[in-house]
Design an enzyme around this catalytic site. Structure first.
Site, PDB file in Angstrom:
ATOM      1  N   GLN B  12       0.840  -1.197   0.000  1.00 16.38           N
ATOM      2  CA  GLN B  12       0.000   0.000   0.000  1.00 16.38           C
ATOM      3  C   GLN B  12       0.872   1.242   0.000  1.00 16.38           C
ATOM      4  O   GLN B  12       2.034   1.188   0.378  1.00 16.38           O
ATOM      5  CB  GLN B  12      -0.861   0.015   1.274  1.00 16.38           C
ATOM      6  CG  GLN B  12      -1.848  -1.120   1.366  1.00 16.38           C
ATOM      7  CD  GLN B  12      -3.168  -0.790   0.704  1.00 16.38           C
ATOM      8  OE1 GLN B  12      -3.253   0.136  -0.092  1.00 16.38           O
ATOM      9  NE2 GLN B  12      -4.199  -1.552   1.027  1.00 16.38           N
ATOM     10  N   CYS B  13       0.262   2.348  -0.364  1.00 19.41           N
ATOM     11  CA  CYS B  13       0.922   3.649  -0.327  1.00 19.41           C
ATOM     12  C   CYS B  13       1.548   3.879   1.048  1.00 19.41           C
ATOM     13  O   CYS B  13       0.887   3.606   2.041  1.00 19.41           O
ATOM     14  CB  CYS B  13      -0.110   4.726  -0.615  1.00 19.41           C
ATOM     15  SG  CYS B  13       0.521   6.399  -0.513  1.00 19.41           S
ATOM     16  N   PRO B  14       2.773   4.353   1.194  1.00 17.79           N
ATOM     17  CA  PRO B  14       3.682   4.782   0.138  1.00 17.79           C
ATOM     18  C   PRO B  14       4.654   3.699  -0.311  1.00 17.79           C
ATOM     19  O   PRO B  14       5.668   4.011  -0.924  1.00 17.79           O
ATOM     20  CB  PRO B  14       4.432   5.928   0.808  1.00 17.79           C
ATOM     21  CG  PRO B  14       4.563   5.468   2.234  1.00 17.79           C
ATOM     22  CD  PRO B  14       3.341   4.644   2.524  1.00 17.79           C
TER      23      PRO B  14
END
Lengths: 157, 74
Positions: B12-14
């Site tokens: 997932q981000c980042p």
């Protein structure tokens, strides 16, 4: 020359601190120089999880007991319900493979994000240098302003 | 000119953008980095990242389940 971003982390809410660290990690990955200033409740993010023996007066001890000891212990800004909300959030994050706060801190430090603890708020809240995780610098408002002057993004979280 | 394959599925981000950053940093100019990602935000993110860092996005494909991007290190 790399551009700069500065973030003031005033809040000690898990969700807000998480947002600040995601921005910091992202900015570092975009090639920016990043400085995070942890002040007031934000300082709790940087506290070591274990109890550190330091000399404190009565009020300082009270603060120390009442405040979360480290990133793992922070509560949600909303729907915390005495820590149950934060636990629920962590279990969802784990399921969705979202980095935990301690992981984000570690990764930020590895990416060269500079973390500064505000010495004035440390004094006010009775937090001693020994209680703060490794790799954090100690400074005051002039350091922040000096960095902010050169930065093109300044956030207050 | 080497080709580097990065599998960032599930991250997932980042996460993905940081993996790309690290891979590009270690690569030589002219190398191509292929990355596979499942985070839906990545399409826009990689465009912004390439624009900011001056690397070239040669290819970007998006299906229902994954995004693949080809980045040329400048």
């Amino acid at each position: 020359m790399a551009d700069k971003k500065t973030i003031i982390v005033f809040s000690g809410d898990m969700d807000k601190v998480m947002a600040s660290l995601i921005i910091a990690n992202g900015a570092a990955a975009m090639g920016s120089e990043v400085t995070m200033f942890f002040t007031f409740w934000g300082l709790n993010t940087l506290r070591k999880a274990q109890k550190i023996k330091v000399k404190k007066d009565f009020m300082e001890k009270m603060f120390g007991w009442m405040m979360p000891r480290g990133a793992e212990k922070l509560g949600l800004s909303k729907m915390n319900f005495g820590g149950i909300g934060a636990k629920m959030m962590k279990s969802i994050m784990k399921k969705k493979n979202v980095n935990t706060l301690p992981e984000l801190i570690e990764s930020a430090q590895m990416m060269g994000v500079k973390m500064i603890a505000c010495t004035m708020s440390m004094d006010v809240m009775g937090i001693k240098e020994e209680e703060i995780i490794d790799g954090v610098e100690f400074a005051g408002v002039a350091s922040y302003l000096g960095e902010a002057d050169e930065a093109n993004v300044n956030l207050f979280i | 000119m080497a080709e580097i394959n990065l599998n960032c599925k599930g991250l997932q981000c980042p996460g993905p953008i940081m993996q790309v950053f690290k891979a590009v940093k270690e690569a030589q100019a002219g190398d191509v980095i292929n990355v596979k990602v499942t985070d839906r935000g990545f399409s826009k993110d990689i465009k912004a990242w390439c624009k900011k860092t001056g690397n070239e996005l040669i290819e970007l494909n998006e299906t229902d389940t994954e995004i693949t991007a080809k980045i040329l290190k400048k």
